[in-house]
Design an enzyme around this catalytic site. Structure first.
Site, PDB file in Angstrom:
ATOM      1  CG  HIS A 174      -2.001  -1.033   1.112  1.00  0.00           C
ATOM      2  ND1 HIS A 174      -2.524  -1.703   2.175  1.00  0.00           N
ATOM      3  CD2 HIS A 174      -2.667  -1.496   0.002  1.00  0.00           C
ATOM      4  CE1 HIS A 174      -3.472  -2.536   1.749  1.00  0.00           C
ATOM      5  NE2 HIS A 174      -3.574  -2.436   0.428  1.00  0.00           N
ATOM      6  CD  GLU A 374      -2.637  -2.982   8.990  1.00  0.00           C
ATOM      7  OE1 GLU A 374      -2.135  -1.849   8.837  1.00  0.00           O
ATOM      8  OE2 GLU A 374      -3.302  -3.552   8.104  1.00  0.00           O
TER       9      GLU A 374
HETATM   10  O1  0X9 Z   1      -6.945  -3.991   4.351  1.00  0.00           O
HETATM   11  C1  0X9 Z   1      -5.780  -4.371   4.262  1.00  0.00           C
HETATM   12  O2  0X9 Z   1      -5.284  -4.752   3.215  1.00  0.00           O
HETATM   13  C2  0X9 Z   1      -4.888  -4.346   5.520  1.00  0.00           C
HETATM   14  N1  0X9 Z   1      -5.125  -3.145   6.266  1.00  0.00           N
HETATM   15  S1  0X9 Z   1      -4.633  -1.686   5.680  1.00  0.00           S
HETATM   16  O3  0X9 Z   1      -5.156  -0.656   6.549  1.00  0.00           O
HETATM   17  N2  0X9 Z   1      -3.056  -1.581   5.761  1.00  0.00           N
HETATM   18  O4  0X9 Z   1      -5.063  -1.562   4.335  1.00  0.00           O
HETATM   19  C3  0X9 Z   1      -5.181  -5.562   6.361  1.00  0.00           C
HETATM   20  C4  0X9 Z   1      -4.944  -6.869   5.664  1.00  0.00           C
HETATM   21  C5  0X9 Z   1      -5.178  -8.067   6.526  1.00  0.00           C
HETATM   22  N3  0X9 Z   1      -5.112  -9.297   5.779  1.00  0.00           N
HETATM   23  C6  0X9 Z   1      -6.126  -9.760   5.023  1.00  0.00           C
HETATM   24  N4  0X9 Z   1      -7.302  -9.236   5.048  1.00  0.00           N
HETATM   25  N5  0X9 Z   1      -5.898 -10.809   4.272  1.00  0.00           N
HETATM   26 ZN    ZN Z   2      -1.949  -1.612   4.085  1.00  0.00          ZN
END
Ligand code: 0X9
Ligand code: ZN
Length: 411
Positions: A174, A374
């Protein structure tokens, strides 16, 4: 003219950048029912949900444009939803970051952790390490990004056979989560330049670290839009480029918590692995899957250590191991002066979202221990001030140490 010259010298494309002037970040504290009401604002123009709480009592951070602010405040008041203003004007944080950014140099001075580095600088540093520590470091481009940037994995290995257990780390899928590449870089720095003190971590374990998994997006977040999350590839809707890399992996792809609509932040892509960056990482991981025992992907923010699954609330059979190892890593972070992490499966402690790299590594590549970290507390969100990088990365390195020791002792 002077300003433009200055901008050019600083390597900042001021003119082309998205301005967030007047954008506020509100921290909202909804009940479950109120959260359901708030969801209508997700993806509306002028709104950006920075997180999406699942647990009752958790906060929702929403960035609101000046045009939407008054109406949104009335809505919150009418529905009696608690909130406070976290940042009155997010642009001031962006400008503070700009002031701190020093001119880009081809060969960075000694690396430091009080500034965010650009993609080129990070790669120059890796090259410098490869030249200086040929017995410990090798570089491999695992492929090029959509815009043609090399995705460079540094292998840190003190030797031995190719059958040593390994740890795979990446950061920056990201774009705007700048602390993620910075943390990956710090791990590299400690394992390589401070190897004398950390040799226990490299004497039996190999490390593969990809500090910038989404290099195009990362650069775009520096030059054009500080809040950019996705890749930058062309999509079926002109004017809405980019796919959420962490919704693009081919395991239960697009089943939940992802969008089919290219203009949304969590767009899963037209097909699984539409993104070259996700394919490159997939191919690398599959090629080394016998060796890799633990996968760590760095994100921000919120202070979570998450393990699979993100696609279902069911837990993997070995969730106890995942939970306990994360608890040890969290304790090390606490002992180093950091906050404890919230630990659990992605779906159960954050939200359901399929197509993440963590789920793929466990579900398809067979890497048993797979985590999303995170990083950082919630106050500054994506814009952790550069002066806080150092304490963030040094504390988290103590968690990395725990992961490294575990792999060394158990494989
Ligand atoms: O939403 C995401 O991709 C992640 N959080 S973020 O705020 N950095 O965007 C969390 C990802 C956790 N893992 C999965 N959902 N597979
Ligand atoms: Zn992220």
């Amino acid at each position: 003219m002077r300003l433009l010259l200055l901008a050019a010298v600083l390597g900042i494309a001021l003119a082309a950048r998205v301005s967030y002037d007047g954008h506020k970040v509100l921290r909202v504290n909804p009940t479950d029912d109120q959260l359901a009401l708030l969801m209508q604002f997700k993806n509306r123009p002028g709104f950006s949900f920075r997180n999406e709480p699942r647990r009752t009592g958790a906060n929702l951070d929403v960035m609101v444009s000046p045009e939407q602010h008054a109406a949104f405040l009335s809505f919150l008041k009418e529905k009696n939803i608690g909130f406070h203003v976290l940042f009155d004007n997010i642009q001031t944080l962006i400008e503070a970051e700009d002031r701190r950014q020093r001119p880009m140099s081809k060969v960075p001075r000694a690396i430091s952790f009080d500034q965010y580095y650009r993609y080129d600088e990070i790669n120059s540093y890796l090259e410098e390490l490869a030249a200086k520590y040929p017995n410990l470091v090798t570089l491999e481009s695992i492929g090029k990004s959509y815009e043609g940037r090399d995705m460079v994995v540094i292998k840190i290995s003190s030797g031995g056979s190719g059958t040593r257990p390994a740890i795979l780390i990446d950061g920056g899928i990201h774009a705007r989560e700048w602390i993620a590449p910075a943390t990956a870089l710090y791990v590299i720095y400690q394992l390589v330049e401070n190897n004398a003190a950390n040799s226990a971590l490299t004497d039996a374990v190999d490390w593969y670290i990809l500090p910038v998994l989404n290099p195009d997006g990362y650069e775009y977040s520096h030059t054009a839009d500080r809040m950019w999350r996705k890749t930058v590839s062309v999509t079926p809707i002109s004017g809405c480029p980019g796919v959420d890399g962490n919704r693009n992996f081919g395991f239960h792809w697009n089943e939940v918590g992802a969008s089919d609509y290219p203009c949304y932040e969590d767009y899963a892509g037209e097909v699984a692995f539409s993104e070259i960056e996700a394919r490159n990482l997939r191919d690398f991981a599959l090629a080394h899957k016998e060796q890799i025992k633990l996968y760590l992907t760095f994100h921000s923010y919120g202070g979570y250590l998450l393990y699979p699954w993100g696609y279902t609330s069911e837990l993997p059979p070995d969730w106890h191991t995942l939970q306990e190892l994360a608890a040890d890593a969290s304790l090390a972070h606490l002992n180093a002066g950091g906050d404890p992490f919230t630990i659990g499966s992605s779906t159960n402690v954050l939200y359901a979202a399929a197509g993440g790299s963590d789920d793929y590594m466990k579900g398809v590549a067979g890497i048993e221990l797979s985590y999303t970290a995170e990083l950082t507390d919630t106050y500054y969100g994506f814009q952790l001030p550069a002066e806080l990088i150092n304490e963030t990365v040094t504390r988290f390195f103590e968690s990395v140490r725990v992961f490294g020791s575990y792999v060394k002792e158990n494989f």
